[in-house]
Write an enzyme that holds these catalytic residues in place. Structure first.
Site, PDB file in Angstrom:
ATOM      1  N   LYS A 184      -9.530  11.629   6.982  1.00 29.11           N
ATOM      2  CA  LYS A 184      -8.369  10.753   6.763  1.00 29.11           C
ATOM      3  C   LYS A 184      -8.860   9.318   6.800  1.00 29.11           C
ATOM      4  CE  LYS A 184      -3.958  10.008   6.403  1.00 29.11           C
ATOM      5  NZ  LYS A 184      -4.252   9.296   5.149  1.00 29.11           N
ATOM      6  N   LYS A 213     -10.969   5.383  15.478  1.00 31.68           N
ATOM      7  CA  LYS A 213      -9.568   4.946  15.414  1.00 31.68           C
ATOM      8  C   LYS A 213      -8.648   6.160  15.368  1.00 31.68           C
ATOM      9  CE  LYS A 213      -8.963   1.911  12.326  1.00 31.68           C
ATOM     10  NZ  LYS A 213      -8.680   1.040  11.186  1.00 31.68           N
ATOM     11  N   LYS A 232     -13.448   7.231   4.509  1.00 32.63           N
ATOM     12  CA  LYS A 232     -13.029   6.016   3.813  1.00 32.63           C
ATOM     13  C   LYS A 232     -13.543   6.104   2.392  1.00 32.63           C
ATOM     14  CE  LYS A 232     -10.824   2.123   4.584  1.00 32.63           C
ATOM     15  NZ  LYS A 232      -9.709   1.838   5.489  1.00 32.63           N
ATOM     16  N   ASP A 244      -5.605   0.682   1.355  1.00 30.12           N
ATOM     17  CA  ASP A 244      -6.353  -0.322   2.116  1.00 30.12           C
ATOM     18  C   ASP A 244      -6.300  -1.580   1.242  1.00 30.12           C
ATOM     19  OD1 ASP A 244      -8.269  -0.668   4.571  1.00 30.12           O
ATOM     20  OD2 ASP A 244      -9.391  -1.554   2.946  1.00 30.12           O
ATOM     21  N   THR A 271       0.897  -0.841  10.145  1.00 28.26           N
ATOM     22  CA  THR A 271      -0.321  -1.456  10.698  1.00 28.26           C
ATOM     23  C   THR A 271       0.016  -2.801  11.327  1.00 28.26           C
ATOM     24  OG1 THR A 271      -1.568  -0.337   8.986  1.00 28.26           O
ATOM     25  CG2 THR A 271      -2.726  -2.033  10.222  1.00 28.26           C
ATOM     26  N   SER A 297       0.553   7.294   9.034  1.00 32.85           N
ATOM     27  CA  SER A 297       0.148   8.204   7.951  1.00 32.85           C
ATOM     28  C   SER A 297       0.188   9.651   8.447  1.00 32.85           C
ATOM     29  CB  SER A 297      -1.271   7.874   7.477  1.00 32.85           C
ATOM     30  OG  SER A 297      -1.249   6.841   6.525  1.00 32.85           O
TER      31      SER A 297
END
Ligand code: NAP
Length: 446
Positions: free
Chosen positions: A91, A115, A127, A167, A211, A378
């Site tokens: 993820k 994280k 990522k 992102d 976020t 998410s």
């Protein structure tokens, strides 16, 4: 300072991953915290857990050809680094920015493991992205790029395998084009394969805000732990994108005043307080530069290439990009009496800056803890998709707030337990590492 055994592991990471300075920086920052854990639990060394965590499970690099509105052909490079799946499906977001390269994707993927572990939710770390610049491109061009990108990426994804999100440069528009192409390729309405979706087609309320809101909840918790509050405090928020805008919104809701924000062309200083409606109109609707904000707002000044950190404030939230706040920026903030800094962006503070904050007694929330609200929400989106349900804004936001409080508490308790009271860097790294490492031991050598 880094433990001798860990220094050898770090040297090996540098040797095996040359020319990837951001990845080296991110691994070093974690390894610097882990000395006391490996001393206490020798099984982590025996099973080479740290070496295994530093090596991605899979790295994919692919060509992304596409045509612009004039028929000209462009070639970009796409990446997906599937770093660690011990806690759940990979993820982590996708970044579209000209600076994207393998080292940047690896640093982001590495951070993401820890994280995601801190959220306590069942998600692994990954990522991805591309060196594509959506700025100045038409909607049709962005769509064609996203479709070409997904044509290759799709074979690596799945709701139980790998679940990307947005992102930098990837917002709801891009997620829509990516999901549409995935649906077409697979002939499946697999909502849980991507998060950050629009609320009309499987997205979660609060994901857009998550976020930014989360980083403010974390900052608020750091201040409360010292008997302080956000009310009436003057703040700086760098960036003017998704994270920055919703950090500003929540700061204002909690009674603070944001006096400056920025984009890659400069800083807007608005001592009367940022006008959020105007900022959203300029950035979210018109996709324009901050100069437009300053032109329409009498109290604001635009400082081209200005240094946001030299503006006096009590709370600073770097929410733009990596290494945007260096030692000199930290010195300005400390000299001006800043009491708390939390990283909305990933690794926005250089190692020198982070060290300076800790040494000066500024409450410092590292990104892997402070900005975990996005990925946590998410995961809440995935839960709603799995149960074919959609929750209210209030219910989802209260879950986010609880998760951020839990991360804050875990950081403080762990920092205390390992002899570094009040040090959120040590607390976040050790708490996250232990969760991942224990699961890796349990799942065996895979
Ligand atoms: P975004 O919506 O694309 O906004 C990024 C903002 O940062 C823009 O204002 C951009 O200005 C500025 N920026 C980007 N690169 C820059 C550079 N090299 N120098 C100066 N300014 C720069 O992205 P975002 O989603 O807010 O992400 C911001 C940061 O938060 C990133 O580090 C990201 O990894 C991190 N993060 C995001 C999420 C999330 O849910 N979105 C979650 C966790 C962490 P321009 O428009 O001028 O480029």
């Amino acid at each position: 300072m880094i433990d001798e055994k860990l220094e050898a592991i770090f040297d090996d990471v540098v040797r095996r991953n040359p020319a990837e300075p951001e990845f080296h920086q991110a691994t070093r920052e974690v390894l610097e915290s882990l000395g006391p854990v490996v001393a206490r639990y020798p099984e982590f060394t025996r099973h080479k857990i740290i070496q295994r965590i530093c090596e991605p499970e899979r790295q994919v690099i692919f060509r992304v050809p596409w045509q612009d509105d004039h028929g000209e052909v462009h070639i970009n490079r796409g990446f997906r680094v599937e770093f660690n799946s011990v806690l759940g499906p990979y993820k982590g977001g996708l970044r579209f920015h000209p600076s994207v390269n393998l080292g940047i994707v690896k640093f982001l993927g590495f951070e993401q493991i820890f994280k995601n572990a801190l959220t306590g939710m069942p998600i692994g770390g990954a990522k991805g992205g591309a060196d594509f610049d959506p700025k100045g491109r038409s909607d049709d061009e962005v769509m064609r790029f996203c479709q070409s990108f997904m044509l290759e990426l799709a074979r690596h994804l799945g709701e139980y395998t790998d679940v990307p999100a947005g992102d930098i440069g990837v917002g709801t528009r891009e997620i829509g084009y990516l999901f549409g192409q995935y649906k077409r390729i697979t002939n499946r309405y697999e909502s849980g394969v991507i998060t950050g979706k629009g609320t009309a087609w499987g997205g979660s309320l609060v994901r857009t805000e998550a976020t930014g809101y989360g980083v403010v909840f974390f900052t608020d918790a750091m201040l409360r732990a010292r008997g302080l509050s956000l009310d009436g405090r003057s703040c700086l928020v760098s960036g003017a994108g998704n994270v920055a805008i919703y950090a500003i919104e929540k700061l204002h809701e909690l009674g603070a005043k944001v006096v400056a924000c920025s984009d890659s062309d400069g800083v807007v200083h608005d001592p009367a307080g940022i006008d959020l409606d105007l900022l959203k109109q300029v950035k979210e609707v018109e996709r324009a530069r901050l100069t437009v904000y300053a032109e329409r707002r009498a109290s604001a000044t635009h400082l081209p290439h200005g240094d946001i950190w030299s503006i006096p404030c009590e709370v600073a939230l770097p929410c733009a990009t990596q290494n945007e706040l260096s030692g000199s920026g930290a010195k300005s903030l400390i000299d001006n009496g800043c009491v708390a800094v939390a990283e909305g962006a990933n690794m926005p503070c250089t190692a020198n800056a982070a060290r300076a904050f800790v040494e000066a007694g500024v409450s410092f929330g590292p990104g892997k803890a402070a900005n975990a609200g996005g990925v946590a929400t998410s995961a809440l989106e995935m839960q709603q998709n799995a149960s074919r349900d959609s929750w209210t804004f209030e219910f989802t936001e209260s879950k986010l707030a609880t998760i951020m409080d839990g991360i804050h508490a875990a950081c403080l308790e762990t920092a205390d337990a390992f002899g570094a009271p009040g040090n959120y860097i040590v607390g976040a790294n050790i708490a996250a590492f232990q969760r991942v490492a224990r699961a890796m031991l349990a799942l065996g050598l895979v």
